[in-house]
Design a protein around this motif. Structure first.
Motif, mmCIF file in Angstrom:
data_model
loop_
_atom_site.group_PDB
_atom_site.id
_atom_site.type_symbol
_atom_site.label_atom_id
_atom_site.label_comp_id
_atom_site.label_asym_id
_atom_site.label_seq_id
_atom_site.Cartn_x
_atom_site.Cartn_y
_atom_site.Cartn_z
ATOM 1 N N LEU A 66 -2.236 44.378 81.525
ATOM 2 C CA LEU A 66 -2.601 45.740 81.169
ATOM 3 C C LEU A 66 -1.516 46.375 80.304
ATOM 4 O O LEU A 66 -0.327 46.133 80.496
ATOM 5 N N GLY A 67 -1.954 47.183 79.352
ATOM 6 C CA GLY A 67 -1.049 47.983 78.544
ATOM 7 C C GLY A 67 -1.727 49.301 78.268
ATOM 8 O O GLY A 67 -2.929 49.461 78.536
ATOM 9 N N GLU A 68 -0.985 50.276 77.745
ATOM 10 C CA GLU A 68 -1.597 51.569 77.465
ATOM 11 C C GLU A 68 -1.716 51.811 75.969
ATOM 12 O O GLU A 68 -0.887 51.363 75.178
ATOM 13 N N ALA A 69 -2.791 52.520 75.609
ATOM 14 C CA ALA A 69 -3.038 52.882 74.215
ATOM 15 C C ALA A 69 -3.302 54.380 74.149
ATOM 16 O O ALA A 69 -4.356 54.855 74.585
ATOM 17 N N GLY A 70 -2.339 55.117 73.629
ATOM 18 C CA GLY A 70 -2.415 56.575 73.649
ATOM 19 C C GLY A 70 -3.510 57.171 72.802
ATOM 20 O O GLY A 70 -3.934 58.294 73.028
ATOM 21 N N GLY A 71 -3.981 56.443 71.806
ATOM 22 C CA GLY A 71 -5.018 56.981 70.946
ATOM 23 C C GLY A 71 -6.418 56.670 71.401
ATOM 24 O O GLY A 71 -7.383 56.989 70.707
ATOM 25 N N ARG A 72 -6.582 56.047 72.564
ATOM 26 C CA ARG A 72 -7.898 55.616 73.021
ATOM 27 C C ARG A 72 -8.273 56.317 74.326
ATOM 28 O O ARG A 72 -7.457 56.420 75.234
ATOM 29 N N ALA A 73 -9.510 56.743 74.394
ATOM 30 C CA ALA A 73 -10.023 57.358 75.613
ATOM 31 C C ALA A 73 -10.784 56.365 76.466
ATOM 32 O O ALA A 73 -11.125 56.664 77.604
ATOM 33 N N ALA A 74 -11.070 55.174 75.937
ATOM 34 C CA ALA A 74 -11.835 54.160 76.653
ATOM 35 C C ALA A 74 -10.933 53.013 77.081
ATOM 36 O O ALA A 74 -9.846 52.809 76.536
ATOM 37 N N ILE A 75 -11.407 52.262 78.068
ATOM 38 C CA ILE A 75 -10.774 51.009 78.459
ATOM 39 C C ILE A 75 -11.179 49.966 77.421
ATOM 40 O O ILE A 75 -12.362 49.809 77.126
ATOM 41 N N THR A 76 -10.202 49.265 76.854
ATOM 42 C CA THR A 76 -10.509 48.362 75.743
ATOM 43 C C THR A 76 -9.955 46.962 75.973
ATOM 44 O O THR A 76 -8.784 46.686 75.689
ATOM 45 N N PRO A 77 -10.781 46.048 76.483
ATOM 46 C CA PRO A 77 -10.379 44.638 76.542
ATOM 47 C C PRO A 77 -10.165 44.092 75.133
ATOM 48 O O PRO A 77 -10.956 44.372 74.221
ATOM 49 N N GLU A 78 -9.096 43.331 74.958
ATOM 50 C CA GLU A 78 -8.730 42.834 73.643
ATOM 51 C C GLU A 78 -9.292 41.426 73.430
ATOM 52 O O GLU A 78 -8.916 40.482 74.117
ATOM 53 N N ALA A 79 -10.183 41.282 72.461
ATOM 54 C CA ALA A 79 -10.821 39.999 72.187
ATOM 55 C C ALA A 79 -9.878 39.015 71.508
ATOM 56 O O ALA A 79 -10.097 37.812 71.568
ATOM 57 N N MET A 80 -8.823 39.542 70.864
ATOM 58 C CA MET A 80 -7.878 38.658 70.181
ATOM 59 C C MET A 80 -6.516 39.320 70.067
ATOM 60 O O MET A 80 -6.374 40.529 70.271
ATOM 61 N N ALA A 81 -5.538 38.522 69.739
ATOM 62 C CA ALA A 81 -4.185 39.004 69.471
ATOM 63 C C ALA A 81 -3.671 38.286 68.238
ATOM 64 O O ALA A 81 -4.081 37.159 67.949
ATOM 65 N N VAL A 82 -2.789 38.939 67.482
ATOM 66 C CA VAL A 82 -2.309 38.375 66.225
ATOM 67 C C VAL A 82 -0.853 37.943 66.334
ATOM 68 O O VAL A 82 -0.084 38.477 67.145
ATOM 69 N N ASN A 83 -0.498 37.002 65.506
ATOM 70 C CA ASN A 83 0.839 36.412 65.524
ATOM 71 C C ASN A 83 1.800 37.231 64.663
ATOM 72 O O ASN A 83 2.361 36.739 63.682
ATOM 73 N N GLU A 84 1.999 38.491 65.063
ATOM 74 C CA GLU A 84 2.904 39.351 64.301
ATOM 75 C C GLU A 84 3.474 40.447 65.178
ATOM 76 O O GLU A 84 2.758 41.100 65.931
ATOM 77 N N ASP A 85 4.783 40.640 65.068
ATOM 78 C CA ASP A 85 5.479 41.789 65.638
ATOM 79 C C ASP A 85 5.833 42.727 64.495
ATOM 80 O O ASP A 85 6.508 42.317 63.538
ATOM 81 N N HIS A 86 5.369 43.968 64.589
ATOM 82 C CA HIS A 86 5.655 44.949 63.537
ATOM 83 C C HIS A 86 5.748 46.314 64.206
ATOM 84 O O HIS A 86 4.738 46.988 64.424
ATOM 85 N N ALA A 87 6.956 46.713 64.571
ATOM 86 C CA ALA A 87 7.164 47.873 65.423
ATOM 87 C C ALA A 87 7.394 49.156 64.633
ATOM 88 O O ALA A 87 8.253 49.200 63.749
ATOM 89 N N ARG A 88 6.643 50.197 64.984
ATOM 90 C CA ARG A 88 6.839 51.524 64.392
ATOM 91 C C ARG A 88 8.058 52.200 64.986
ATOM 92 O O ARG A 88 8.763 52.973 64.310
ATOM 93 N N ILE A 89 8.321 51.942 66.267
ATOM 94 C CA ILE A 89 9.485 52.492 66.958
ATOM 95 C C ILE A 89 10.195 51.346 67.681
ATOM 96 O O ILE A 89 9.607 50.289 67.899
ATOM 97 N N PRO A 90 11.459 51.524 68.060
ATOM 98 C CA PRO A 90 12.160 50.466 68.784
ATOM 99 C C PRO A 90 11.585 50.257 70.183
ATOM 100 O O PRO A 90 11.033 51.180 70.789
ATOM 101 N N ASP A 91 11.736 49.046 70.707
ATOM 102 C CA ASP A 91 11.375 48.794 72.097
ATOM 103 C C ASP A 91 12.492 49.314 72.996
ATOM 104 O O ASP A 91 13.445 49.953 72.527
ATOM 105 N N ASN A 92 12.391 49.050 74.285
ATOM 106 C CA ASN A 92 13.390 49.584 75.221
ATOM 107 C C ASN A 92 14.764 48.949 75.067
ATOM 108 O O ASN A 92 15.738 49.443 75.623
ATOM 109 N N ASP A 93 14.848 47.840 74.329
ATOM 110 C CA ASP A 93 16.137 47.217 74.053
ATOM 111 C C ASP A 93 16.697 47.626 72.694
ATOM 112 O O ASP A 93 17.751 47.142 72.286
ATOM 113 N N GLY A 94 15.952 48.481 71.984
ATOM 114 C CA GLY A 94 16.387 48.904 70.661
ATOM 115 C C GLY A 94 15.942 47.996 69.542
ATOM 116 O O GLY A 94 16.284 48.225 68.379
#
Length: 206
Positions: A66-94
């Motif tokens: 489970l993860g959270e998506a602030g822009g979504r009002a619905a529960i959204t199962p993810e049919a796929m995931a992509v091979n890319e990390d592209h962060a808008r903000i730093p993670d908890n480790d910076g």
């Protein structure tokens, strides 16, 4: 049947994460299924290591992340995931990777090992707001989803709305949908119970 369910710790400026709150509230057994639960770090480097260690420790028959998506009002199962990390903000480790592959020479995308369409239909039929998603973003949620979908155990990543206590607005949690101007707000007490019921429904039907 033994199912591992993971959520995330709070990150950024927030002290609450809806996915972690849901996981922490789940019972040990649902419809004859035994649940093991864990909280993952919001870290590109440590989340995968933690997930692999959990899988080795628990050896579950299925994995729900489970993860959270602030822009979504619905529960959204993810049919796929992509091979890319592209962060808008730093993670908890910076760390803030930009256009980096998760696994070198890995597939551009991976499908969920559990049927996202079927789970979405199941949730919708039970009265939950649910939509299948084919975009898990490019933050740590997608990172974990991609790694989970590459495991031999059947797995599904599910985004839940980024509810906050007392209906407050999340300071972060929009990393899945960064283009949305304002996140959906929710009443945490009531919606947390509904999200727990939704996850229990998913578990009961695996």
């Amino acid at each position: 049947m033994h199912i591992l369910v993971t959520g995330f710790e709070p990150f950024g400026t927030d002290d609450f994460n809806a996915s972690g709150a849901v996981v922490s509230a789940l019972p040990a057994n649902v419809a004859g299924r035994r649940l093991s639960t864990a909280i993952l770090p919001v870290s590109f480097d440590r989340s995968g290591e933690t997930l692999c260690a959990l899988l080795a420790e628990h050896r579950p028959d299925a994995l729900i992340c489970l993860g959270e998506a602030g822009g979504r009002a619905a529960i959204t199962p993810e049919a796929m995931a992509v091979n890319e990390d592209h962060a808008r903000i730093p993670d908890n480790d910076g760390a803030q990777p930009r256009a980096e592959t998760i696994i070198s020479n890995g597939p551009l995308s991976l499908p969920s090992g559990l049927d996202a369409q079927r789970i979405t239909a199941l949730l919708a039929a039970a009265g939950f707001a649910a939509q299948v998603s084919e975009d898990a973003g490019s933050f740590v949620c997608n990172h974990v989803a991609y790694l989970a979908y590459g495991q031999p155990v059947p797995a599904l990543f599910i985004h839940v709305p980024a509810l906050r206590p007392d209906g407050g607005e999340p300071g972060v949690g929009r990393e899945t949908d960064p283009r949305l101007a304002s996140p959906a707000t929710h009443d945490a007490k009531g919606d947390l119970q509904q999200l727990c019921a939704a996850v229990e429904l998913v578990v009961a039907n695996l």
